[in-house]
Design a protein around this motif. Structure first.
Motif, short mmCIF file in Angstrom:
data_model
loop_
_atom_site.label_atom_id
_atom_site.label_comp_id
_atom_site.label_asym_id
_atom_site.label_seq_id
_atom_site.Cartn_x
_atom_site.Cartn_y
_atom_site.Cartn_z
N VAL A 270 30.66 45.37 42.18
CA VAL A 270 30.76 44.57 43.39
C VAL A 270 31.72 43.43 43.16
N GLY A 271 32.27 42.90 44.24
CA GLY A 271 33.21 41.79 44.10
C GLY A 271 34.48 42.04 44.87
N THR A 272 35.54 41.31 44.51
CA THR A 272 36.80 41.40 45.23
C THR A 272 37.93 41.64 44.25
N TYR A 273 38.68 42.70 44.45
CA TYR A 273 39.85 42.96 43.62
C TYR A 273 40.82 41.78 43.72
N GLY A 274 41.48 41.51 42.61
CA GLY A 274 42.36 40.34 42.53
C GLY A 274 41.66 39.22 41.80
N TYR A 275 40.31 39.24 41.82
CA TYR A 275 39.50 38.25 41.11
C TYR A 275 38.65 38.90 40.03
N MET A 276 38.63 40.23 39.99
CA MET A 276 37.78 40.95 39.06
C MET A 276 38.50 41.19 37.74
N ASP B 86 33.33 36.14 34.88
CA ASP B 86 33.45 34.93 35.70
C ASP B 86 34.59 34.04 35.23
N VAL B 87 34.79 33.98 33.91
CA VAL B 87 35.89 33.17 33.37
C VAL B 87 37.23 33.69 33.91
N TYR B 88 37.37 35.00 33.96
CA TYR B 88 38.60 35.58 34.52
C TYR B 88 38.78 35.16 35.98
N SER B 89 37.72 35.28 36.77
CA SER B 89 37.79 34.90 38.19
C SER B 89 38.14 33.42 38.33
N PHE B 90 37.55 32.60 37.47
CA PHE B 90 37.86 31.16 37.49
C PHE B 90 39.34 30.92 37.19
N GLY B 91 39.89 31.67 36.25
CA GLY B 91 41.31 31.53 35.92
C GLY B 91 42.21 31.82 37.11
N VAL B 92 41.90 32.89 37.83
CA VAL B 92 42.67 33.23 39.03
C VAL B 92 42.54 32.11 40.06
N LEU B 93 41.32 31.63 40.27
CA LEU B 93 41.07 30.57 41.24
C LEU B 93 41.79 29.28 40.85
N LEU B 94 41.77 28.95 39.57
CA LEU B 94 42.45 27.75 39.08
C LEU B 94 43.94 27.82 39.40
N LEU B 95 44.56 28.96 39.11
CA LEU B 95 46.00 29.12 39.38
C LEU B 95 46.29 29.05 40.89
N GLU B 96 45.38 29.58 41.70
CA GLU B 96 45.53 29.50 43.15
C GLU B 96 45.50 28.04 43.62
N ILE B 97 44.59 27.26 43.06
CA ILE B 97 44.48 25.85 43.45
C ILE B 97 45.74 25.08 43.08
N VAL B 98 46.30 25.39 41.92
CA VAL B 98 47.51 24.71 41.47
C VAL B 98 48.69 25.03 42.39
#
Length: 411
Positions: A253-259, A274-286
């Motif tokens: 379950v989840g969303t591709y691009g964040y998995m 979750d660490v991987y998803s956080f990394g994607v989210l962090l780069l998105e915020i930047v």
């Protein structure tokens, strides 16, 4: 002539005897069957009548709106927890019968509405979709999970409601919606990054059970009146004991691009997912853009690939959202990109823990760990494949392409 008439009469009589015997035999067989059928019909009608009377006698209270075994399960689940049970009528009144005007968004298993309780309190009402695939077990999973969690960077569960097929969660209302609705100055972005990391660290290490969110992304980060981030939507979360580290699951379950790649491809789930998803989210915020919105004709890269190339070229500040202009702190931006790339590395063991992430983000020491090739890295020269004879270096590049599709979930 007389003998012939007597013979015909005898044969006719014999024929009617056989017909009568056959009818009698059929009746002997059918009668018990008919009696059995009638009894079953009467029994079914009686059950329907009793069920109708029970339904007619139901009150608006939760205990009267669900099957008795659900009541017992909920009471057992909520024992010792401060969870309020709402009746369905109050939820209808709070949301104006789930008016489209009150819809805040779409969660993992159904829509979320703004509601105002009779006491004037604003709430967020998550209504489980009847066709979502989340059953009573997933619903209880989220209830049990959330009522155990208390952290400033997690959305607070206020109560629940079950009425016939309706399953509803009531959360504190976040007036500023989710992270993907806003662009902020750098100070706010960095505070949001820190808050999300603190919330994840609590889930992974300091809650009674180790919890993996499994669907961390911008739309699941809600913002309170002071723009503090709160992690929301635990319908897909997975509980572990503190001794467990990984689990294999057949239901991804989840969303591709964040998995993470090991989860998306093999169903291997851990805190490093979750660490991987956080990394994607962090780069998105930047950079102010989503991972799956980064493709264009002259640079067929996802966000991760784009960040990786800029980092290797020493031009990492080009990743930053141009709207930040002079409000950013160069060292913090560099540190965030560095940490983000460490979080999205190909192999789970190479990624930092959330404790490491917070330490790297908040301390000013020089980061010595060099980011390795990220997962789902799409090469810069992918469009030149048909016009060049160059053989890609498989030790340097990953040719797996990330998509924005979803497996079992949501937006």
């Amino acid at each position: 002539m007389g003998w012939s008439d007597n013979s015909s009469g005898f044969n006719a009589g014999k024929k009617w005897i056989w017909i009568g015997a056959a009818i009698a035999s059929a009746l002997l067989i059918l009668c018990p069957l008919l009696l059995c059928l009638v009894k079953k019909i009467q029994k079914y009608a009686l059950q329907v009548d009793k069920k109708g009377k029970r339904k007619a006698g139901k009150s608006n209270d939760l205990a009267d709106s669900i099957e008795s075994y659900d009541v017992k399960d909920l009471e057992a689940d909520f024992k010792g927890h401060d969870i309020k049970v709402f009746n369905f009528t109050s939820i209808l009144e709070a949301t104006m019968d789930f008016s489209p005007e009150n819809k805040l968004g779409q969660g993992g298993y159904g829509p979320v509405y703004k509601g105002i309780l009779a006491i004037g309190q604003e709430v967020a009402v998550k209504r489980l979709s009847k066709t979502s695939g989340q059953g009573i077990m997933e619903f209880k999973n989220e209830l049990v999970l959330i009522c155990e969690l208390q952290h400033t960077n997690l959305v607070q569960l206020l109560g629940c409601c079950i009425h016939e097929e309706e399953r509803i969660l009531i959360y504190e209302y976040m007036p500023n919606k989710s992270l993907d609705f806003y662009l902020f100055d750098w100070k706010k972005r960095f505070n949001i990054i820190e808050g999300i990391s603190q919330g994840l660290l609590y889930l992974h290490k300091y809650s009674r059970l180790k919890i993996i969110h499994r669907d961390l992304k911008a739309s699941n980060i809600l913002l309170d009146e002071n723009m503090n981030p709160k992690i929301a939507d635990f319908g897909m979360a997975r509980m572990f004991t503190q001794q467990e580290s990984t689990v294999n699951t057949n239901r991804i379950v989840g969303t591709y691009g964040y998995m993470s790649p090991e989860y998306a491809m093999e169903g291997v789930c851990s805190t490093k997912s979750d660490v991987y998803s956080f990394g994607v989210l962090l780069l998105e915020i930047v950079c102010g853009r989503k991972n799956n919105s980064f493709y264009d004709d002259d640079r067929p890269l996802n966000l991760i690939g784009h960040a990786w190339e800029l980092w290797n070229d020493g031009e990492y500040l080009k990743l930053m959202d141009p709207s930040l202009s002079d409000t950013f702190v160069p060292d913090e931006v560099k540190r965030c990109i560095h940490v983000g790339l460490l979080c999205v590395e190909q192999y789970a063991n190479d990624r930092p823990t959330m404790s490491d992430v917070i330490s790297m983000l908040t301390n000013k020491y020089e980061l010595t760990t060099i980011p390795r090739r990220p997962a789902f890295y799409v090469r810069r020269d992918i469009l030149d494949r048909e016009t060049t004879s160059k053989v890609p270096d498989t030790d340097t590049y990953s040719t797996t392409i990330s998509t924005s599709c979803e497996v079992e979930g949501k937006i």
